[in-house]
Design a protein around this motif. Structure first.
Motif, short mmCIF file in Angstrom:
data_model
loop_
_atom_site.label_atom_id
_atom_site.label_comp_id
_atom_site.label_asym_id
_atom_site.label_seq_id
_atom_site.Cartn_x
_atom_site.Cartn_y
_atom_site.Cartn_z
N ASP A 128 0.83 -1.20 0.00
CA ASP A 128 0.00 0.00 0.00
C ASP A 128 0.87 1.25 0.00
O ASP A 128 2.08 1.19 -0.21
CB ASP A 128 -0.98 -0.02 1.18
CG ASP A 128 -0.27 -0.12 2.53
OD1 ASP A 128 0.97 -0.12 2.57
OD2 ASP A 128 -0.97 -0.21 3.56
N GLY A 129 0.24 2.41 0.25
CA GLY A 129 0.95 3.68 0.23
C GLY A 129 1.11 4.28 1.61
O GLY A 129 1.25 3.55 2.60
N ALA A 130 1.06 5.59 1.69
CA ALA A 130 1.46 6.32 2.90
C ALA A 130 0.29 6.52 3.86
O ALA A 130 -0.58 7.34 3.62
CB ALA A 130 2.05 7.67 2.51
N GLY B 64 13.44 -5.90 -14.52
CA GLY B 64 13.48 -7.13 -13.72
C GLY B 64 14.11 -6.97 -12.36
O GLY B 64 14.77 -7.90 -11.87
N LEU B 65 13.90 -5.82 -11.71
CA LEU B 65 14.59 -5.53 -10.45
C LEU B 65 13.79 -5.89 -9.21
O LEU B 65 14.37 -5.98 -8.13
CB LEU B 65 14.93 -4.02 -10.39
CG LEU B 65 15.76 -3.45 -11.52
CD1 LEU B 65 16.03 -1.97 -11.27
CD2 LEU B 65 17.06 -4.22 -11.70
N ILE B 66 12.48 -6.04 -9.32
CA ILE B 66 11.64 -6.09 -8.12
C ILE B 66 10.70 -7.29 -8.10
O ILE B 66 10.28 -7.80 -9.13
CB ILE B 66 10.79 -4.80 -7.98
CG1 ILE B 66 10.03 -4.52 -9.28
CG2 ILE B 66 11.66 -3.63 -7.57
CD1 ILE B 66 9.01 -3.41 -9.20
N ASN B 67 10.37 -7.69 -6.88
CA ASN B 67 9.32 -8.67 -6.63
C ASN B 67 8.12 -8.04 -5.92
O ASN B 67 6.99 -8.51 -6.05
CB ASN B 67 9.85 -9.81 -5.77
CG ASN B 67 11.05 -10.48 -6.35
OD1 ASN B 67 12.20 -10.15 -6.01
ND2 ASN B 67 10.83 -11.41 -7.28
N ILE B 68 8.40 -6.99 -5.14
CA ILE B 68 7.37 -6.30 -4.37
C ILE B 68 7.58 -4.81 -4.53
O ILE B 68 8.71 -4.32 -4.40
CB ILE B 68 7.46 -6.69 -2.87
CG1 ILE B 68 7.29 -8.19 -2.69
CG2 ILE B 68 6.42 -5.93 -2.04
CD1 ILE B 68 7.65 -8.69 -1.29
N ILE B 69 6.49 -4.08 -4.81
CA ILE B 69 6.58 -2.64 -5.00
C ILE B 69 5.45 -1.96 -4.23
O ILE B 69 4.40 -2.54 -4.01
CB ILE B 69 6.53 -2.27 -6.51
CG1 ILE B 69 6.88 -0.80 -6.75
CG2 ILE B 69 5.17 -2.63 -7.10
CD1 ILE B 69 8.31 -0.45 -6.46
N GLY B 70 5.70 -0.72 -3.83
CA GLY B 70 4.67 0.03 -3.12
C GLY B 70 5.06 1.48 -3.06
O GLY B 70 5.91 1.95 -3.82
N GLY B 71 4.43 2.21 -2.15
CA GLY B 71 4.70 3.63 -2.02
C GLY B 71 4.93 4.04 -0.59
O GLY B 71 4.36 3.44 0.32
N CYS B 72 5.76 5.06 -0.40
CA CYS B 72 6.00 5.58 0.94
C CYS B 72 5.45 7.01 1.00
O CYS B 72 4.38 7.27 0.48
CB CYS B 72 7.49 5.49 1.27
SG CYS B 72 7.86 5.49 3.05
N CYS B 73 6.15 7.94 1.60
CA CYS B 73 5.62 9.27 1.88
C CYS B 73 5.02 9.93 0.64
O CYS B 73 5.63 9.93 -0.43
CB CYS B 73 6.72 10.17 2.44
SG CYS B 73 7.50 9.52 3.93
N GLY B 74 3.84 10.49 0.80
CA GLY B 74 3.19 11.22 -0.28
C GLY B 74 2.36 10.38 -1.21
O GLY B 74 1.68 10.92 -2.10
N THR B 75 2.37 9.05 -1.07
CA THR B 75 1.66 8.20 -2.01
C THR B 75 0.24 7.90 -1.52
O THR B 75 0.03 7.54 -0.37
CB THR B 75 2.40 6.88 -2.27
OG1 THR B 75 2.64 6.20 -1.04
CG2 THR B 75 3.73 7.15 -2.95
N THR B 76 -0.70 8.05 -2.42
CA THR B 76 -2.13 7.88 -2.14
C THR B 76 -2.66 6.68 -2.91
O THR B 76 -1.93 6.08 -3.73
CB THR B 76 -2.88 9.14 -2.61
OG1 THR B 76 -2.76 9.23 -4.05
CG2 THR B 76 -2.29 10.41 -1.98
N PRO B 77 -3.92 6.32 -2.70
CA PRO B 77 -4.50 5.26 -3.53
C PRO B 77 -4.38 5.53 -5.03
O PRO B 77 -4.20 4.59 -5.82
CB PRO B 77 -5.96 5.22 -3.07
CG PRO B 77 -5.89 5.61 -1.63
CD PRO B 77 -4.83 6.69 -1.59
N ALA B 78 -4.45 6.79 -5.43
CA ALA B 78 -4.29 7.12 -6.85
C ALA B 78 -2.89 6.75 -7.34
O ALA B 78 -2.72 6.25 -8.47
CB ALA B 78 -4.56 8.60 -7.09
N HIS B 79 -1.87 7.01 -6.52
CA HIS B 79 -0.51 6.61 -6.88
C HIS B 79 -0.42 5.09 -7.03
O HIS B 79 0.18 4.58 -7.98
CB HIS B 79 0.50 7.08 -5.83
CG HIS B 79 0.77 8.54 -5.84
ND1 HIS B 79 -0.02 9.45 -5.18
CD2 HIS B 79 1.77 9.28 -6.42
CE1 HIS B 79 0.47 10.67 -5.35
NE2 HIS B 79 1.55 10.59 -6.09
N LEU B 80 -1.01 4.39 -6.07
CA LEU B 80 -0.89 2.92 -6.11
C LEU B 80 -1.67 2.33 -7.28
O LEU B 80 -1.23 1.35 -7.90
CB LEU B 80 -1.36 2.33 -4.78
CG LEU B 80 -0.25 2.17 -3.72
CD1 LEU B 80 0.84 1.23 -4.20
CD2 LEU B 80 0.37 3.51 -3.35
#
Length: 348
Positions: A25-27, A307-323
């Motif tokens: 999820d995000g922030a 091909g760098l990631i298996n899990i991605i998400g958002g930290c500070c400033g990220t909203t459902p729209a970002h995700l």
């Protein structure tokens, strides 16, 4: 050797990780700030006569404003996130000393995990072929075990390894009591703090004679490409490897574009899954984050395409729209290939 606490749940998680890039999820903090809560809202009825100011203690909202916290989880789940993180970034004895609520640390963690559990289970009922998972968050605390807070006294420390470990054990116990599927030690700026957290996690697992998946996520603090305690991405990974985490990654401090070189370095050596949840760009002069969902997703797409990631998400400033934008961006891509040893373990 300890067995998984919930083998069926772990098998579901392994299957999902093998099939696609999973999304955090995000922030939580950003979403809470959008509610513009005042002191009275933070206190609620239960803490209305508490002797210390409580505004800004976001973790307390799991007790005083649980519907707000659960609605935030729901909003991230509804756009397609696979994981929600508990509202427990500062829900430990050490950080809660600032609010004179240190005696509530276990309760804060348990209540927060229960809210996330309920939100995940409700969504999973509608899509049983795609379970959602609760990540129990252990934040870094507001102390550093390996760095002096006093520039005139380099040898001084305001926290000990044992004190950190005890605080983390209490938090882990609360998260597991509340139903967390995974434990994540995140936003690590001091590796010694992280080692205290790992020790605490392993102690609780031994006490319960069972284990849960472990995620570890550090933070690169500036353009130097190092954590606050001085490690490069590679050095950080090798310091954490002994814990045999499910994933290692980085979050916070930097936007996706600035974080990518460090995720690339990590991806090149990690014998674990790799995760990332960057900020929505770098903070502006007001400490806010201006990067749009579309711009952030465009950068994140290159993480997946390379091909760098298996899990991605958002930290500070990220909203459902970002995700939502990130989910659409990574959907066409397969996860980072697993190292052979991990592939065998994930298949077991």
């Amino acid at each position: 050797m300890l067995e998984w606490h919930n083998p069926t749940r772990v098998a579901q998680l392994k299957q999902a990780l093998a099939e696609r890039i999973l999304v955090l999820d995000g922030a939580m903090g950003t979403m809470i700030q959008g509610h513009n809560l005042d002191e009275a809202a933070y206190r609620g009825e239960r803490f209305k006569d508490h002797g210390s100011d409580l505004k800004g203690n976001n973790d307390l909202l799991s007790l005083t404003q649980p519907q707000i916290v659960q609605d935030i989880h729901r909003d991230f789940l509804q756009v397609g996130c696979d994981f929600v993180e508990t509202n427990t970034f500062n829900a430990n004895h050490i950080s809660q000393l600032d609010y004179a609520l240190e005696d509530h640390a276990h309760e804060l963690n348990k209540a927060s995990a229960e809210l996330a559990r309920e939100a995940c289970d409700r969504v999973t009922q509608t899509t049983p072929d795609r379970p959602r998972f609760v990540i129990g968050v252990l934040g870094p605390t507001n102390r550093t075990a390996s760095i002096s807070p006093d520039v005139s006294s380099p040898g001084f420390r305001n926290i000990t390894f044992n004190d950190l470990s005890k605080a983390y054990q209490e938090a882990v116990s609360g998260l597991l009591d509340g139903g967390a599927d995974v434990i994540m030690i995140e936003t690590i700026f001091d590796t010694l703090n992280a080692k205290a957290a790992i020790f605490a996690v392993e102690e609780v697992f031994e006490q319960r004679q069972a284990k849960w998946p472990l995620m570890i996520s550090g933070t690169i603090t500036d353009a130097s490409g190092r954590t606050l305690s001085g490690q490069t991405a590679e050095a950080f990974y090798y310091s954490m490897e002994h814990a045999q985490p499910m994933s290692v990654g980085f979050n916070c401090a930097l936007g996706a574009d600035q974080l990518k070189p460090h995720i690339k370095a990590l991806s090149g050596i990690a014998q674990s899954l790799v995760s990332a949840h960057p900020n929505a760009g770098l903070p502006n002069e007001l400490g806010e984050y201006d990067e749009s969902p579309e711009d952030m997703a465009a950068v994140i797409e290159t993480f997946a395409a390379d091909g760098l990631i298996n899990i991605i998400g958002g930290c500070c400033g990220t909203t459902p729209a970002h995700l939502a934008a990130i989910i659409d961006a990574v959907k066409p891509y397969t996860p980072r290939p697993l190292p052979s040893a991990l592939a065998s373990e994930m298949a077991a």
